[in-house]
Design a protein around this motif. Structure first.
Motif, PDB file in Angstrom:
ATOM      1  N   THR A 294      38.121  41.946  56.926  1.00  0.00           N
ATOM      2  CA  THR A 294      39.442  42.414  57.348  1.00  0.00           C
ATOM      3  C   THR A 294      40.549  41.528  56.791  1.00  0.00           C
ATOM      4  OG1 THR A 294      38.500  43.298  59.396  1.00  0.00           O
ATOM      5  CG2 THR A 294      40.881  42.969  59.341  1.00  0.00           C
ATOM      6  N   VAL A 295      40.388  40.203  56.927  1.00  0.00           N
ATOM      7  CA  VAL A 295      41.416  39.280  56.445  1.00  0.00           C
ATOM      8  C   VAL A 295      41.519  39.339  54.928  1.00  0.00           C
ATOM      9  CG1 VAL A 295      42.083  36.857  56.297  1.00  0.00           C
ATOM     10  CG2 VAL A 295      41.163  37.763  58.423  1.00  0.00           C
ATOM     11  N   ASN A 296      40.383  39.431  54.233  1.00  0.00           N
ATOM     12  CA  ASN A 296      40.407  39.530  52.778  1.00  0.00           C
ATOM     13  C   ASN A 296      41.139  40.793  52.332  1.00  0.00           C
ATOM     14  OD1 ASN A 296      39.197  38.424  50.123  1.00  0.00           O
ATOM     15  ND2 ASN A 296      38.661  40.595  50.067  1.00  0.00           N
ATOM     16  N   THR A 297      40.898  41.919  53.014  1.00  0.00           N
ATOM     17  CA  THR A 297      41.582  43.172  52.690  1.00  0.00           C
ATOM     18  C   THR A 297      43.079  43.058  52.932  1.00  0.00           C
ATOM     19  OG1 THR A 297      39.595  44.402  53.321  1.00  0.00           O
ATOM     20  CG2 THR A 297      41.652  45.648  53.156  1.00  0.00           C
ATOM     21  N   ALA A 298      43.457  42.410  54.038  1.00  0.00           N
ATOM     22  CA  ALA A 298      44.879  42.240  54.348  1.00  0.00           C
ATOM     23  C   ALA A 298      45.565  41.352  53.316  1.00  0.00           C
ATOM     24  CB  ALA A 298      45.035  41.647  55.746  1.00  0.00           C
ATOM     25  N   ARG A 301      46.037  43.266  50.110  1.00  0.00           N
ATOM     26  CA  ARG A 301      47.077  44.293  50.187  1.00  0.00           C
ATOM     27  C   ARG A 301      48.475  43.688  50.151  1.00  0.00           C
ATOM     28  NH1 ARG A 301      46.323  48.916  54.562  1.00  0.00           N
ATOM     29  NH2 ARG A 301      44.644  49.293  53.054  1.00  0.00           N
ATOM     30  N   PHE A 302      48.680  42.557  50.864  1.00  0.00           N
ATOM     31  CA  PHE A 302      50.022  41.993  50.987  1.00  0.00           C
ATOM     32  C   PHE A 302      50.297  40.873  49.981  1.00  0.00           C
ATOM     33  CE2 PHE A 302      49.101  43.656  55.266  1.00  0.00           C
ATOM     34  CZ  PHE A 302      50.149  44.559  55.381  1.00  0.00           C
ATOM     35  N   GLY A 303      49.258  40.195  49.519  1.00  0.00           N
ATOM     36  CA  GLY A 303      49.476  39.067  48.628  1.00  0.00           C
ATOM     37  C   GLY A 303      49.011  39.290  47.205  1.00  0.00           C
ATOM     38  N   GLY A 304      48.307  40.380  46.955  1.00  0.00           N
ATOM     39  CA  GLY A 304      47.815  40.627  45.609  1.00  0.00           C
ATOM     40  C   GLY A 304      46.363  40.239  45.447  1.00  0.00           C
ATOM     41  N   ARG A 305      45.703  40.812  44.452  1.00  0.00           N
ATOM     42  CA  ARG A 305      44.278  40.565  44.227  1.00  0.00           C
ATOM     43  C   ARG A 305      43.996  39.104  43.900  1.00  0.00           C
ATOM     44  NH1 ARG A 305      40.000  43.787  43.332  1.00  0.00           N
ATOM     45  NH2 ARG A 305      41.336  45.622  43.436  1.00  0.00           N
ATOM     46  N   HIS A 307      45.068  36.539  45.298  1.00  0.00           N
ATOM     47  CA  HIS A 307      45.009  35.705  46.499  1.00  0.00           C
ATOM     48  C   HIS A 307      43.771  35.989  47.327  1.00  0.00           C
ATOM     49  CE1 HIS A 307      49.670  35.104  46.531  1.00  0.00           C
ATOM     50  NE2 HIS A 307      49.087  34.698  45.418  1.00  0.00           N
ATOM     51  N   ALA A 308      42.942  36.946  46.954  1.00  0.00           N
ATOM     52  CA  ALA A 308      41.776  37.336  47.736  1.00  0.00           C
ATOM     53  C   ALA A 308      40.506  36.765  47.117  1.00  0.00           C
ATOM     54  CB  ALA A 308      41.675  38.854  47.829  1.00  0.00           C
ATOM     55  N   LEU A 309      39.422  36.791  47.928  1.00  0.00           N
ATOM     56  CA  LEU A 309      38.132  36.292  47.437  1.00  0.00           C
ATOM     57  C   LEU A 309      37.465  37.280  46.504  1.00  0.00           C
ATOM     58  CD1 LEU A 309      36.538  34.581  50.566  1.00  0.00           C
ATOM     59  CD2 LEU A 309      37.292  33.494  48.471  1.00  0.00           C
ATOM     60  N   TRP A 310      37.618  38.601  46.789  1.00  0.00           N
ATOM     61  CA  TRP A 310      37.014  39.614  45.944  1.00  0.00           C
ATOM     62  C   TRP A 310      37.877  40.849  45.922  1.00  0.00           C
ATOM     63  CZ3 TRP A 310      34.923  38.347  50.716  1.00  0.00           C
ATOM     64  CH2 TRP A 310      34.964  39.346  51.695  1.00  0.00           C
TER      65      TRP A 310
END
Length: 310
Positions: A294-298, A301-305, A307-310
């Motif tokens: 959930t946090v990774n998806t959020a 969505r808001f910070g760009g790919r 900023h996410a793990l996958w």
């Protein structure tokens, strides 16, 4: 098409040969995770069985979702779930920003000797076991300890802080921050050191002060690292720190300190109710998985790919 596929496979084989030394270095780590992390996962079956030691895991009768029904019908389970979430959220809210602020402030110090000395001192508590730290804090907060000596100095009555549910959570959070903020700042130091110095030089020429450069350059450049660390922190939000709590709590503060891990310890190893304990642990793992996704998806969505793990 066939030629392209053959060329692609040859290219992959060539890369494997080229990096075979590095790939061989991965083998011990892969074996470790297979043996100690993946192989024991068959034990999850106990959560769905009425385990009998004499019959073994596979010989024990199936219980279906009986243990999960017992968990959710037990009012005390909601108490430990609440304690786990509250302690973890306190540690996240108050503890997560501290390593970032520490790294930012220390990066502004010009003296390298002083900076290295402060870094070394801040790392030391991380390498001290909670068995030792727990003993130290028991002494500090005891009735005859230095904390109560200060309380008496100001005319107050001594308090057994670690046996008082009004203070126990605050002490947990404060001591957890003390133990981990220096070690947690390492990754932020590394990220700050990789910021292009020309950005700061240009900002100085434009008249920007230290705090302006911190908020306009350093923090935005740290955003991807902060986002990834936040995602990883959310994955362990149901951990709350077993080592720390186990070495510092007592039955007097169970109402505010008993968490999922300590409850599983008592159920599994002391009461020997293995199936129930594993069912609680499996529930915790499932919730952690949902939280990190959930946090990774959020963040994506808001910070760009980036900023996410996958």
């Amino acid at each position: 098409m066939k030629g392209t596929g053959a060329q692609r496979s040859q290219g992959q084989l060539g890369k494997i040969k080229q990096y075979r030394a590095l790939l061989l270095m991965l083998v011990p780590a892969i074996v470790y995770y297979l043996v100690f992390h993946y192989a024991p996962m068959y034990g999850v079956l106990l959560a769905f069985k009425d385990f009998k030691i004499t019959q073994g895991i596979f010989g024990s009768p199936w219980a279906g979702l009986e243990h999960f029904q017992a968990i959710f019908s037990d009012s005390y389970f909601y108490t430990i779930l609440k304690n786990t979430l509250v302690i973890s959220l306190y540690k996240l809210v108050f503890g997560f920003p501290i390593p970032i602020l520490f790294a930012l402030m220390l990066s502004e110090i010009a003296s390298m000797k002083f900076k290295r000395a402060v870094q070394t001192v801040s790392y030391l508590p991380h390498f001290i076991s909670w068995v030792v730290l727990g003993g130290i804090f028991f002494t500090l907060f005891s009735l005859e300890g230095p904390v109560n000596a200060i309380v008496k100095l100001f005319g107050g009555d001594p308090v057994l802080f670690l046996a008082d549910d009004r203070y126990f959570r605050s002490i947990l959070v404060a001591t957890s921050i003390f133990q981990g903020f220096g070690w947690g700042s390492i990754i932020y130091f590394a990220a700050i050191s990789n910021i292009d110095p020309q950005l700061h030089e240009a900002a100085i020429m434009d008249g920007a002060g230290r705090f302006q450069r911190m908020f306009k350059i350093s923090i935005p450049m740290l955003a991807p690292v902060i986002a990834i660390m936040l995602i990883l922190s959310m994955s362990g939000i149901l951990d709350a720190g077993f080592d720390q709590i186990f070495n510092m709590y007592s039955s007097q503060v169970y109402s505010v300190s008993d968490i999922i891990d300590t409850y599983v310890y008592r159920k599994g190893l002391i009461e020997m109710d293995y199936s129930y304990a594993i069912a609680v642990g499996l529930f915790k793992s499932a919730v952690a998985l949902v939280l990190i996704v959930t946090v990774n998806t959020a963040v994506k969505r808001f910070g760009g790919r980036d900023h996410a793990l996958w």
